[in-house]
Design a protein around this motif. Sequence first.
Motif, short mmCIF file in Angstrom:
data_model
loop_
_atom_site.label_atom_id
_atom_site.label_comp_id
_atom_site.label_asym_id
_atom_site.label_seq_id
_atom_site.Cartn_x
_atom_site.Cartn_y
_atom_site.Cartn_z
N UNK A 14 44.29 37.05 35.37
CA UNK A 14 43.58 36.53 34.19
C UNK A 14 43.11 37.66 33.29
N UNK A 15 42.56 38.72 33.89
CA UNK A 15 42.09 39.87 33.10
C UNK A 15 43.24 40.55 32.37
N UNK A 16 44.35 40.76 33.08
CA UNK A 16 45.51 41.41 32.47
C UNK A 16 46.09 40.53 31.37
N UNK A 17 46.13 39.22 31.59
CA UNK A 17 46.65 38.29 30.58
C UNK A 17 45.81 38.38 29.29
N UNK A 18 44.49 38.41 29.45
CA UNK A 18 43.60 38.53 28.28
C UNK A 18 43.81 39.87 27.56
N UNK A 26 52.82 44.45 34.47
CA UNK A 26 51.79 44.25 35.50
C UNK A 26 51.54 42.76 35.71
N UNK A 27 51.44 42.01 34.63
CA UNK A 27 51.21 40.58 34.73
C UNK A 27 52.36 39.88 35.45
N UNK A 28 53.58 40.26 35.13
CA UNK A 28 54.74 39.68 35.79
C UNK A 28 54.66 39.90 37.30
N UNK A 29 54.33 41.12 37.69
CA UNK A 29 54.20 41.42 39.12
C UNK A 29 53.09 40.62 39.78
N UNK A 30 51.96 40.53 39.11
CA UNK A 30 50.83 39.77 39.67
C UNK A 30 51.17 38.29 39.83
#
Length: 103
Positions: free
Chosen positions: A40-44, A66-70
């Motif tokens: 959520x933090x990375x997406x924002x 990073x978001x893709x990996x998460x």
Amino acid sequence: MHPYRLQQLVASVPDGIDADQRARLLAHVQTSDGCRARADRVRDELRRALDGGDGIATRALDLACELDGLERVQQRVDGWLTALVDELTAAPSAVRYDDGVPA
């Protein structure tokens, strides 16, 4: 996993599990919830970067990776948690001896 779904899943585990099982469950829950919160933090942050308010295109690409990996890890971690809950909530199977009476 959505926090409400996570709460429901954990609530389905019997209170009588032993300390080791409880510790294992807690570790899985914390990992799942931590991954969701981090995504959520990375997406924002990615949204801000793509809006031009938080840096250059390279930063946006790093965040997207990073978001893709998460998101992929989240699916795996949630699967592990679901499997553990299934294991902890499964009724113990009855042992049958040759006399046909469950032990």
